[in-house]
Design a protein around this motif. Structure first.
Motif, PDB file in Angstrom:
ATOM      1  N   ALA A  53      59.525  60.869  16.559  1.00  0.00           N
ATOM      2  CA  ALA A  53      58.358  60.012  16.306  1.00  0.00           C
ATOM      3  C   ALA A  53      58.792  58.585  16.013  1.00  0.00           C
ATOM      4  N   GLY A  54      58.191  57.648  16.738  1.00  0.00           N
ATOM      5  CA  GLY A  54      58.464  56.233  16.524  1.00  0.00           C
ATOM      6  C   GLY A  54      59.765  55.742  17.145  1.00  0.00           C
ATOM      7  N   THR A  55      60.398  56.567  17.974  1.00  0.00           N
ATOM      8  CA  THR A  55      61.643  56.160  18.639  1.00  0.00           C
ATOM      9  C   THR A  55      61.432  56.163  20.153  1.00  0.00           C
ATOM     10  N   VAL A  56      62.454  55.761  20.905  1.00  0.00           N
ATOM     11  CA  VAL A  56      62.359  55.804  22.369  1.00  0.00           C
ATOM     12  C   VAL A  56      62.325  57.239  22.888  1.00  0.00           C
ATOM     13  N   LEU A  57      62.545  58.202  22.006  1.00  0.00           N
ATOM     14  CA  LEU A  57      62.483  59.605  22.391  1.00  0.00           C
ATOM     15  C   LEU A  57      61.109  60.222  22.145  1.00  0.00           C
ATOM     16  N   PRO A 120      53.688  55.143  28.887  1.00  0.00           N
ATOM     17  CA  PRO A 120      54.262  55.371  27.562  1.00  0.00           C
ATOM     18  C   PRO A 120      53.906  56.760  27.041  1.00  0.00           C
ATOM     19  N   ALA A 121      54.791  57.292  26.207  1.00  0.00           N
ATOM     20  CA  ALA A 121      54.548  58.611  25.619  1.00  0.00           C
ATOM     21  C   ALA A 121      53.284  58.562  24.773  1.00  0.00           C
ATOM     22  N   PRO A 122      52.514  59.652  24.765  1.00  0.00           N
ATOM     23  CA  PRO A 122      51.315  59.659  23.923  1.00  0.00           C
ATOM     24  C   PRO A 122      51.711  59.572  22.456  1.00  0.00           C
ATOM     25  N   THR A 123      50.911  58.877  21.702  1.00  0.00           N
ATOM     26  CA  THR A 123      51.190  58.759  20.270  1.00  0.00           C
ATOM     27  C   THR A 123      50.232  59.653  19.515  1.00  0.00           C
ATOM     28  N   ARG A 124      50.634  60.034  18.335  1.00  0.00           N
ATOM     29  CA  ARG A 124      49.796  60.878  17.486  1.00  0.00           C
ATOM     30  C   ARG A 124      49.226  60.017  16.371  1.00  0.00           C
TER      31      ARG A 124
END
Length: 131
Positions: A53-57, A120-124
């Motif tokens: 969470a919160g990283t490029v991964l 971009p990856a979905p955020t929670r």
């Protein structure tokens, strides 16, 4: 739970590699996990998601491959599959001059980078908004 410290270490290593290669993100990380390593794959998967969470991964998938324990006898050269606890007496010659040759691994084997054109990856949501 030591799986969280393992997950944080994996994320740190992959994140440093992504930065050094100029990669915008990570889609997938592959790991070999030895059956004698003491790492529980399901627990590591849960911790990996939190650590990303919160990283490029963020949003990256973790794929694991189990590596069975294997021991070898130095005098006679016999090898065998062993579990936990490891059977360290050679069934061939009865010797105890043996060593574990596999099963303690915890190794990043592949990283699949995100393309620059990937969404971009979905955020929670990190908090709930009261109405």
């Amino acid at each position: 739970m030591h799986e969280m410290s393992v997950a944080l270490s994996i994320v740190d290593q992959v994140e440093r590699a992504a930065r050094s290669q100029g990669m915008p993100g990570v889609r997938e990380v592959h790991l070999d996990i030895g059956e004698l390593s003491g790492v529980v794959p399901d627990a590591l998967g849960f911790c990996f998601e939190l650590a990303c969470a919160g990283t490029v991964l963020e949003g990256a998938e973790l794929t694991t491959r189990s590596v069975p324990g294997r021991a070898s006898c130095t005098p006679c050269g016999r090898t065998w599959v062993t579990g936990m606890p490891p059977d360290m007496v050679c069934a061939g010659c009865g010797g105890a001059a043996t060593e574990l040759v596999a099963g303690r691994e915890l190794r990043i084997t592949e990283v699949h980078w995100a393309d620059r054109n990937d969404p971009p990856a979905p955020t929670r949501a990190t908090h709930l908004k009261e109405s």
